[in-house]
Design an enzyme around this catalytic site. Sequence first.
Site, PDB file in Angstrom:
ATOM      1  NE  ARG A  89       1.795   5.272  -5.982  1.00  0.00           N
ATOM      2  CZ  ARG A  89       2.629   6.102  -5.276  1.00  0.00           C
ATOM      3  NH1 ARG A  89       4.226   6.122  -5.625  1.00  0.00           N
ATOM      4  NH2 ARG A  89       2.927   5.020  -4.177  1.00  0.00           N
ATOM      5  CG  HIS A 178       1.843  -0.742  -1.379  1.00  0.00           C
ATOM      6  ND1 HIS A 178       2.093  -1.543  -0.099  1.00  0.00           N
ATOM      7  CD2 HIS A 178       2.714   0.112  -1.647  1.00  0.00           C
ATOM      8  CE1 HIS A 178       3.309  -1.347  -0.526  1.00  0.00           C
ATOM      9  NE2 HIS A 178       3.731  -0.363  -1.247  1.00  0.00           N
ATOM     10  NE  ARG A 239       9.686   2.900   3.757  1.00  0.00           N
ATOM     11  CZ  ARG A 239       8.323   2.229   2.614  1.00  0.00           C
ATOM     12  NH1 ARG A 239       7.818   1.595   2.833  1.00  0.00           N
ATOM     13  NH2 ARG A 239       8.931   3.155   1.679  1.00  0.00           N
ATOM     14  CD  GLU A 382       1.015  -0.216  -7.882  1.00  0.00           C
ATOM     15  OE1 GLU A 382       2.371  -1.293  -8.360  1.00  0.00           O
ATOM     16  OE2 GLU A 382       0.908   0.532  -7.160  1.00  0.00           O
TER      17      GLU A 382
END
Length: 394
Positions: A89, A178, A239, A382
């Site tokens: 990734r 993502h 965040r 993922e």
Amino acid sequence: MSKTFAINAGSSSLKFQLYAMPEEEILAKGAVERIGLNDSIFTLKFNGEKFELVEDIPNHKRAVEILFEQLEANHIVNDLSEITGVGHRVAAGGEIFKDSTVINEEVIEQIEALGDFAPLHNPAEAEVIRIMKEKLPQAHMVAVFDTSFHKTLPPVNFLYSLPYEYYTDFSVRKYGAHGTSHRYVSRRAAEMLGKNVEDLKIITCHLGNGASITAVDGGKSVDTSMGFTPLAGVQMGTRSGDIDVSILPFLMDKLNLKSIDEMINILNKKSGTLGISGVSSDMRNVEEAAAEGNERAQLALDMFNNRVQKYIGEYIAVMNGVDAIVFTAGIGENSPETRAAIMDGISWFGGTIDSEKNQTRDEAIISTDDSKIAILNIPTDEEVEIARDVERLK
Ligand code: ADP
């Protein structure tokens, strides 16, 4: 059978999953955490067993060595030459990488050069790729970019309303993130609905510690809530998501901050659900505190839901319609309360949650039979998507 790794390296962690492909059977999985700190933790799960090792792991090279030593010691592989594929990734692919890509020296250099776009991730990822290439010279290696699913965004959605030269000269634009998750759950949603993804307008809500919403029209990402970096979009664990940037110089003055880095650090690490609630960045703790009557915790939950609702509304406008809304990732998959609160507040659009079907953490269609919009819960995967890309690009 080939043994294929899905590797997710961060600045201080390395997560891995080893598959038998093409069966997609998980042979082992685990992580090395706290790399570069004291008492690093190596965990390995296989055959229903869990093995843990705590020792100082000074760098990624040593992390990879321990991983390989333990795979052999536990006979998960008898020889490293059995590992024939590795998918890595990679956080930022910039405008260069529009799909997952077979790794060669030039690709590694490009991943390093894109470090400006993901300073905590790309350099560590490039380093792990180099280390693994040395140890597994026989393996077919593929880089899977978090950004590449968003390559189909049209300029009208990826450009900021800044002087156009900042895009042409400096590549300032929306990249999103993502992507592997949004790609996986949007395709899976189409399969679950028995339709072709090309015929559907889907909004995918990846709600984890980091969170992003994507508009997927005909199988293609057309807009997404994260921006030039993952700081933009909805409220997240720590965040801020979208804010008026004029707040930055104002607050720097009030807080007597000397550098913009300190300000950005506050937006990345001390804001969001943590900053509003004052309790935690972890949704479970915030939900508990709210249930006990903590008003700021409740406010943080309300604000999170509100930001997700606004993006859903925006993306219904962007696609001029929606057939399905998908919830995924830590909060999306595990919090029926959050899914219900988000959907109930925008019921005018025609999506109705079935309160019984919603009581699940598994893959399920959770809308009522007569709901105009299908609502789905889909645990993201993922890692399998990364392993599939290694096969696809053989
Ligand atoms: P990331 O991969 O971005 O670090 P995850 O997708 O693992 O994050 O999601 C982590 C978030 O999911 C945390 O806020 C955590 O509290 C939340 N979460 C996990 N389980 C639950 C649950 N049962 N109810 C509510 N939130 C949950």
